[in-house]
Motif scaffolding. Structure first.
Motif, mmCIF file in Angstrom:
data_model
loop_
_atom_site.group_PDB
_atom_site.id
_atom_site.type_symbol
_atom_site.label_atom_id
_atom_site.label_comp_id
_atom_site.label_asym_id
_atom_site.label_seq_id
_atom_site.Cartn_x
_atom_site.Cartn_y
_atom_site.Cartn_z
ATOM 1 N N MET A 271 -3.295 -1.144 3.596
ATOM 2 C CA MET A 271 -3.788 -2.196 2.709
ATOM 3 C C MET A 271 -4.246 -1.626 1.374
ATOM 4 O O MET A 271 -3.930 -2.172 0.308
ATOM 5 N N TYR A 272 -5.001 -0.505 1.404
ATOM 6 C CA TYR A 272 -5.485 0.052 0.145
ATOM 7 C C TYR A 272 -4.338 0.638 -0.687
ATOM 8 O O TYR A 272 -4.421 0.683 -1.918
ATOM 9 N N THR A 273 -3.280 1.068 -0.041
ATOM 10 C CA THR A 273 -2.097 1.506 -0.788
ATOM 11 C C THR A 273 -1.507 0.332 -1.559
ATOM 12 O O THR A 273 -1.217 0.427 -2.760
ATOM 13 N N TYR A 274 -1.346 -0.800 -0.895
ATOM 14 C CA TYR A 274 -0.792 -1.969 -1.568
ATOM 15 C C TYR A 274 -1.770 -2.552 -2.586
ATOM 16 O O TYR A 274 -1.350 -3.154 -3.578
ATOM 17 N N GLN A 275 -3.065 -2.373 -2.353
ATOM 18 C CA GLN A 275 -4.026 -2.818 -3.362
ATOM 19 C C GLN A 275 -3.790 -2.061 -4.667
ATOM 20 O O GLN A 275 -3.795 -2.651 -5.753
ATOM 21 N N ALA A 276 -3.595 -0.742 -4.564
ATOM 22 C CA ALA A 276 -3.333 0.055 -5.762
ATOM 23 C C ALA A 276 -2.046 -0.395 -6.449
ATOM 24 O O ALA A 276 -2.004 -0.571 -7.680
ATOM 25 N N ILE A 277 -0.999 -0.610 -5.670
ATOM 26 C CA ILE A 277 0.273 -1.040 -6.251
ATOM 27 C C ILE A 277 0.125 -2.428 -6.871
ATOM 28 O O ILE A 277 0.631 -2.700 -7.971
ATOM 29 N N GLY A 278 -0.607 -3.303 -6.188
ATOM 30 C CA GLY A 278 -0.794 -4.664 -6.690
ATOM 31 C C GLY A 278 -1.569 -4.728 -7.987
ATOM 32 O O GLY A 278 -1.443 -5.694 -8.744
#
Length: 654
Positions: free
Chosen positions: A315-322
């Motif tokens: 989730m935190y990986t996609y938060q960064a990408i988002g």
């Protein structure tokens, strides 16, 4: 999309390199960051360089088709250099010279250290500047941390910096108000650094300029490092990893001008949050890289309590990408069983076996292969901005108006409320052209010159909506209190006078009543407002100042300016004022979802990619209006669905 990991080949036997790289490819990695702490291996003795081990590692990277982000050591110097120049070590605020044996313990103003650091940089640029695998250059590590020194080298350079800024001693004396306590100087050699004193503090003007000087010192060296690579390796971008808002001795807006691509660390949820990602995107108004993404639990002398739950790393990986990241490199491949970071975990554990975190990161790697084509060319576009000022934070650090009003905490109250209402924000400097934003929030812009004041008034006059808070503009650019309480242009913009301002006892709580009947707490700070043209939004409920306005709004030119004259811990107030501003300015939520669910969007102007992330510990129900396409699950999505804790859905809508 660059996807990879931080690796330290010098830490491991060479027989481990190839198996490690093969396993990285299984995780779908295509980039590895190396060498930012390797000076003692690259130059084991003065003038004797050893790049053979690095060549061997690059050869293995070539076999695995792995790009390399090459680190350039600078501030972690080898023992032979500190032996040659013992005065290279930092002198602390207490007057103690630090010993060799940690990191960031050298003075950036030493006259000879830059020669050695830049010589190493040039040698590496000459050798790898056209290497097909070396994708980019990472300058040192975490330039926004450490290295505040109070030695004689620093005093001499600080004096030269002040001479350049003020020109004459008379102007310096006047700017700082050194007549107070008889601190006036008559010769530049009489200047001092703000080292440790007794219980009475240093002059505020001195402290402010010293903060600026410390930041400038870092910026100058990064510029010199960058120039070396632009000359010798012009086709490879230059970056360095910046950190969260918990680190603030370097002005990242200024530092980012010296690099081609902004990079950052990201270790949520404690010292980092998504505001740090938005700050990185805002520094150069472009996408950024994360070169240290949390994988396992970070730690120095502890271990375990920050272990990510299943799904959390994803989730935190996609938060960064988002929020605009175009590269994710996890820290680190495996933890070291020696040295000062033995408990800072990574993807693998000490035994090098694959585990649940490796599998989760591998899952993300597979998903990114699907998502990457849709992400290409997209960035985040915000209709709202929040002013973020290093100058104001520095000014507040030593002379807070109240011990319980902290800059970062108060800033985040507005940022997080916007996030709960599913609106993205840029984090911009107070002198930024604000004309493209529908609404701007200005929390605690404590230190303000006339240019900033004019910029804010012009923004409102031309049609913008501004939320301006207590203590904003209380100090001028020299860290002196503004005599008029509000600058004339700000007073006209707000349509108010401030009769009196004072701090409340930490235990004292009042209340304010809004015109619609809502009651909110009021604490820590009170401005007694006299409306001139402004409309009263809320009034104090009790004490001798009962009935005085606490919150106002004023139409000015084509726009509107709100004034928040008190502090509150009541989340309902921030929800109320942010909702009001968004409704009036026509800013719509990205998607209507529960407040605990985060939504971000990236767009290229034609297609939009929505990241929906459940940061709550409970299942959340989402109801979509319209039809979307789930990029990961390759399915149409509409109506009602549920999202699990740490769950992520990535949707497109064209």
């Amino acid at each position: 999309m660059y996807y990879g990991v931080d690796y330290y080949p010098e830490h491991w036997d060479e027989t481990m390199w190839e198996p490690d790289l093969r396993l990285m490819k299984e995780a779908r990695f295509n980039m590895v960051r190396i060498a930012e702490f390797a000076w003692s291996r690259l130059e084991p003795r003065e003038g004797e360089y050893d790049f053979a081990w690095l060549d061997r590692f690059l050869k293995l990277c070539n076999e695995q088709d792995m790009l390399v982000m090459m680190g350039i050591p600078a501030r972690n110097v080898p023992a032979w250099l500190i032996k040659k120049f013992p005065d290279l070590a930092v002198v602390t605020k207490e007057g103690i010279r630090e010993s060799f044996g940690s990191r960031y313990t050298i003075c950036l103003n030493h006259p000879y250290w830059p020669q050695y650091a830049l010589r190493l940089a040039e040698k590496m640029a000459e050798r790898y500047g056209s290497h097909p695998l070396v994708h980019s250059w990472h300058l040192d590590n975490e330039y926004g941390d450490g290295n505040i020194c109070y030695c004689e080298h620093c005093r001499i350079r600080f004096t030269e910096w002040l001479k350049e800024k003020y020109g004459t001693i008379q102007k310096l004396n006047a700017a700082w108000g050194l007549v107070f306590w008889s601190l006036e100087i008559s010769d530049w050699d009489e200047l001092w650094l703000p080292a440790m004193t007794n219980r009475f503090g240093h002059n505020p003007g001195l402290l402010q300029d010293h903060h600026r000087f410390v930041s400038w010192t870092t910026e100058q060296f990064v510029m010199k490092q960058g120039d070396a690579f632009r000359k010798l390796a012009p086709d490879q971008p230059i970056t360095t990893n910046l950190q969260s808002m918990t680190r603030y001795h370097t002005d990242y807006y200024q530092l980012s001008e010296q690099i081609d691509m902004v990079s950052t660390n990201y270790y949520p949820p404690l010292s980092y949050n998504s505001a740090d990602l938005d700050l990185m995107r805002s520094l150069k108004n472009q996408n950024f890289w994360v070169v240290e993404q949390k994988s396992g639990p970070p730690g120095w002398a502890h271990n375990g309590y920050l272990t990510p739950a299943p799904g959390e790393t994803r989730m935190y990986t996609y938060q960064a990408i988002g929020h605009g990241a175009d590269a994710i490199l996890y820290f680190r491949w495996r933890p070291s069983n020696f040295g000062q970071e033995q408990f800072h975990k990574g993807i693998l554990d000490y035994d090098s076996k694959t585990n649940r975190i490796f599998k989760e990161i591998s899952q993300v790697g597979e998903e990114l292969q699907k998502i990457a084509p849709a992400l290409k060319g997209t960035t985040c576009q915000a209709e709202v901005a929040i002013l973020f000022s290093y100058d104001s934070r520095w000014a507040l650090e030593h002379y807070y108006p109240h011990p319980d009003i902290q800059y970062r905490d108060y800033f985040l109250t507005y940022y997080l409320e916007l996030q709960r209402q599913h609106v993205m924000a840029d984090l911009v400097q107070p002198k930024t052209d604000l004309s493209k934003y529908k609404a701007v929030f200005a929390p605690l812009v404590y230190l303000m010159d006339q240019e900033i004041a004019d910029n804010l008034a012009r923004y409102v006059e031309q049609g913008g909506t501004l939320v301006y808070t207590f203590r904003s503009g209380a100090k001028d650019e020299y860290n002196n209190v503004v005599r008029s309480t509000l600058r004339p242009v700000i007073r006209n913009m707000l349509g108010i006078e401030i009769e009196e301002s004072f701090a409340l006892n930490p235990q004292e709580v009042n209340f304010m009543s809004a015109a619609n009947g809502d009651i909110f707490s009021s604490s820590r700070w009170v401005d007694l407002i006299q409306p001139v043209q402004a409309e009263v939004i809320a009034r104090y409920e009790s004490q001798w100042y009962k009935g005085y306005p606490a919150v106002t709004s004023n139409s000015y030119g084509k726009g509107k300016a709100y004034y928040i004259g008190t502090f509150t811990e009541d989340d309902r107030f921030y929800e109320s004022i942010v909702s009001r501003v968004l409704q009036e300015t026509g800013v719509q939520p990205l998607i209507n979802v529960p407040r605990e669910v985060e939504v971000t969007v990236r767009t290229d102007g034609h297609k939009s990619i929505y990241f929906i992330m459940n940061r709550a510990s409970e299942l959340q129900e989402i109801v979509l209006s319209g039809t979307y396409w789930d990029v990961i699950q390759d399915m149409e999505l509409q109506g009602r669905f549920e999202i699990e804790p740490f769950g992520v859905r990535i949707l497109t809508k064209t």
